[in-house]
Design an enzyme around this catalytic site. Structure first.
Site, PDB file in Angstrom:
ATOM      1  N   SER A 137       0.827  -1.209   0.000  1.00 12.91           N
ATOM      2  CA  SER A 137       0.000   0.000   0.000  1.00 12.91           C
ATOM      3  C   SER A 137       0.856   1.252   0.000  1.00 12.91           C
ATOM      4  CB  SER A 137      -0.954   0.002   1.197  1.00 12.91           C
ATOM      5  OG  SER A 137      -0.301  -0.419   2.346  1.00 12.91           O
ATOM      6  N   HIS A 158      -3.297  -3.408  -5.686  1.00 10.68           N
ATOM      7  CA  HIS A 158      -3.603  -2.855  -4.371  1.00 10.68           C
ATOM      8  C   HIS A 158      -5.073  -3.055  -4.057  1.00 10.68           C
ATOM      9  CE1 HIS A 158      -3.958   0.735  -1.462  1.00 10.68           C
ATOM     10  NE2 HIS A 158      -3.510  -0.321  -0.817  1.00 10.68           N
ATOM     11  N   GLU A 170      -6.480  -1.069  -7.198  1.00 13.66           N
ATOM     12  CA  GLU A 170      -5.580  -0.189  -7.950  1.00 13.66           C
ATOM     13  C   GLU A 170      -4.522  -1.072  -8.614  1.00 13.66           C
ATOM     14  OE1 GLU A 170      -5.556   4.067  -5.659  1.00 13.66           O
ATOM     15  OE2 GLU A 170      -4.482   2.462  -4.657  1.00 13.66           O
TER      16      GLU A 170
END
Ligand code: NAD
Length: 534
Positions: A137, A158, A170
């Site tokens: 992250s 992500h 993501e």
């Protein structure tokens, strides 16, 4: 027959329900890894779950089983389907057992060396054509892939917590990620029933970067003495339309976790003042006030309840509504309430007479900044973004709401010289619309408008730097954070020139370098283009 993935790209060869592929490897069976394993297994993949800690992978798989059982009990999944999912989920205890995988996603400790060491070991055993993904992250995907034998096949995936429930992923492209790898990752994410957005590997990616002002502005408002956390939370929730206020949310996430995300983005941008963490949050962490998990953060909690014990916002007592007020405007095109006009309709429906256009007796002599609603006592009610209103004998600003026609609360911001008679009249008029009213001292942009302007500006900046598309930024912020609108769409709704003007005013008031209008925002204004079309 289920479809197959092209082994050279990891891409599905044909559309259709869950493709049977080579197995998916998931390394790290903690919060995220177990969730990702569940997502892949539920989408029809064979999954191999590995963890370095003894018992962690079986515990992760057991967590998946318990979640599925709950879903069976609720009638959301049949017991036959749940059994099939569990049959596809295998616990393994060695990297060598991942040799047959077509994709490996890691969700191990957030440590660059740990991740690099793991991928080095994986690259020895897996085939050359597979996709390697990190769920980091905050680390650079480029840095995780650096030194790998084939950095082109690395990508960030992500996921958000909890992975089985959150639909956003993501897809983070590192400096050396092949375009085919990014495309394959997006297709994989779609095949898992999730929504991919693509972003360059930059600090915070989309969501943790664009959301920075949501926390930072609120914390600064407390530092500046404008408001208390409970009132700011309530205003952002009930007027701003955000699902949670920034203080209750950081208490939930953990003030230490939230500060480390803030610090990480700031450090990775070489201390750009735009992302500077706040002393307010550092003090909470220093005091061990970490949030719900420690029983006290911004608010206090007791062991039996997840709700804060002391988060009542400042709300005005009932005040009589004036029977009628004058709305002073130049013309219908130039409303002093461009965003909040639908709220005024509620005030009128609540019984306050408000002639829609009152020609000012002084005509052109009137100061543009006195356009608004004339209140008993002499002050003028205007919307935020009004500009300099000092020395006008009292001004009250009405903060923005996301949904002026339906919001449950509004915020009024009186200037220091505002007579109390005027403030009480404004409160009564707003209460006639059926909303709770909070009052905080006047400051540029209030709470909602200031927060929204900074979110929009940050979103524009991501697009300006070609780190993600405008569409993906808006999708990411709605799905990843639950914001009521994507920031670019929100910016279009309130007007890009208003956003630019607010950021400019904030920069004039706080010349720290934090408040800089994005160059693309200026370009959009010149071209008259919509922010969503940037
Ligand atoms: P966690 O502590 O719950 O789980 C990590 C697991 O990895 C542990 O079970 C640990 O034993 C295992 N592990 C550590 N080193 C390993 C190794 N070398 N090989 C195999 N297993 C190893 O952590 P988490 O919250 O699931 O986070 C994992 C990753 O996901 C981190 O990179 C984190 O930044 C990222 N992430 C977390 C969240 C979140 O909200 N928790 C959200 C998105 C991304």
């Amino acid at each position: 027959m289920p479809d197959e993935l092209d082994p050279s790209t990891g891409r599905a060869l044909a559309d259709g329900p869950p493709p049977a592929t080579r197995p998916v490897g998931v390394v790290g069976a903690g919060t995220m890894g177990a969730g990702i394993a569940e997502v892949a297994a539920r989408a029809g993949h064979e999954v191999r779950l590995l963890d370095a800690a003894a018992g962690a992978a079986p515990a992760g798989a057991d967590g998946v089983r318990r979640r599925l059982e709950r879903e069976v009990d609720r009638g959301r999944v049949t017991s036959a389907d749940a059994s099939d999912v569990l049959a596809r989920l295998a616990v393994v205890d060695d990297v060598a057992a991942l040799a047959c995988c077509g994709v490996v996603v890691e969700a191990v400790a957030e440590d660059l060396d740990v991740k690099r060491t793991l991928f080095a070991a994986l690259e020895v055993v897996v085939a050359d054509d597979i996709l390697l993904a990190t769920n980091t992250s905050s680390l650079s995907v480029t840095a995780v892939a650096a030194g790998a034998r084939r950095p082109g096949r690395f990508v960030g995936l992500h996921f958000f917590n909890p992975a089985p429930r959150m639909s956003l992923v993501e897809v983070v492209r590192g400096e050396d990620s092949d375009p085919g790898t990014v495309d394959a990752a997006c297709e994989l994410v779609r095949a898992w029933g999730k929504t991919p957005v693509v972003v360059t590997s930059t600090p915070g990616f989309i969501v943790n970067r664009v959301a920075r002002p949501f926390y930072g502005e609120a914390q600064r408002l407390v530092e500046e003495g404008v408001g208390d956390p409970a009132t700011i939370d309530a205003v952002l929730r009930e007027a701003g339309g955000f699902p949670m206020g920034p203080f209750e949310l950081t208490d939930l996430v953990g003030q230490d976790v939230s500060l480390s995300v803030a610090r990480s983005v700031w450090e990775q941008t070489f201390a750009d003042p735009r992302y500077a963490p706040t002393v307010f949050q550092q003090r909470l962490v220093d005091a061990g006030r970490l949030g719900r998990k420690s029983g006290r953060g911004v608010y206090r909690y007791d062991a039996d309840s997840t709700a804060p014990l002391d988060s009542a916002p400042a709300t005005e007592p009932p005040r009589p509504a004036p029977a009628s007020l004058d709305l002073v405007v130049w013309d219908a095109e130039d409303s002093p309430f461009p965003v909040m006009r639908p709220f005024l309709d509620r005030v009128v429906a609540g019984g306050v007479e408000l002639p829609s256009t009152v020609a000012d007796p002084e005509g052109a002599d009137i100061e543009a900044s006195t356009r608004g609603i004339r209140l008993p006592g002499g002050a003028v009610l205007v919307e935020v973004d009004h500009g300099d209103w000092s020395g006008l004998g009292g001004v009250i600003e009405l903060d923005w709401a996301h949904d002026p026609a339906g919001c449950a609360r509004v915020l009024l911001l009186p200037s220091a010289d505002c007579p109390s008679e005027s403030l009480h009249a404004a409160v009564g008029a707003c209460q006639a619309a059926g909303v709770a009213v909070s009052v905080l001292p006047g400051s540029v942009g209030g709470v909602v408008a200031r927060t929204v302007a900074m979110l929009v500006n940050e979103a524009v900046e991501v697009v300006a730097r070609r780190e993600a598309s405008a569409e993906d930024v808006d999708v990411a912020m709605v799905l990843g954070t639950g914001y009521p609108s994507g920031p670019l769409g929100w910016g279009d709704a309130v007007g890009a020139h208003r956003v630019a003007s607010l950021v400019q005013q904030l920069g004039d008031t706080h010349p720290s370098g934090r408040y800089r209008t994005s160059p693309l925002l200026h370009r959009a204004l010149v071209r008259g283009s919509h922010l969503r079309d940037l």
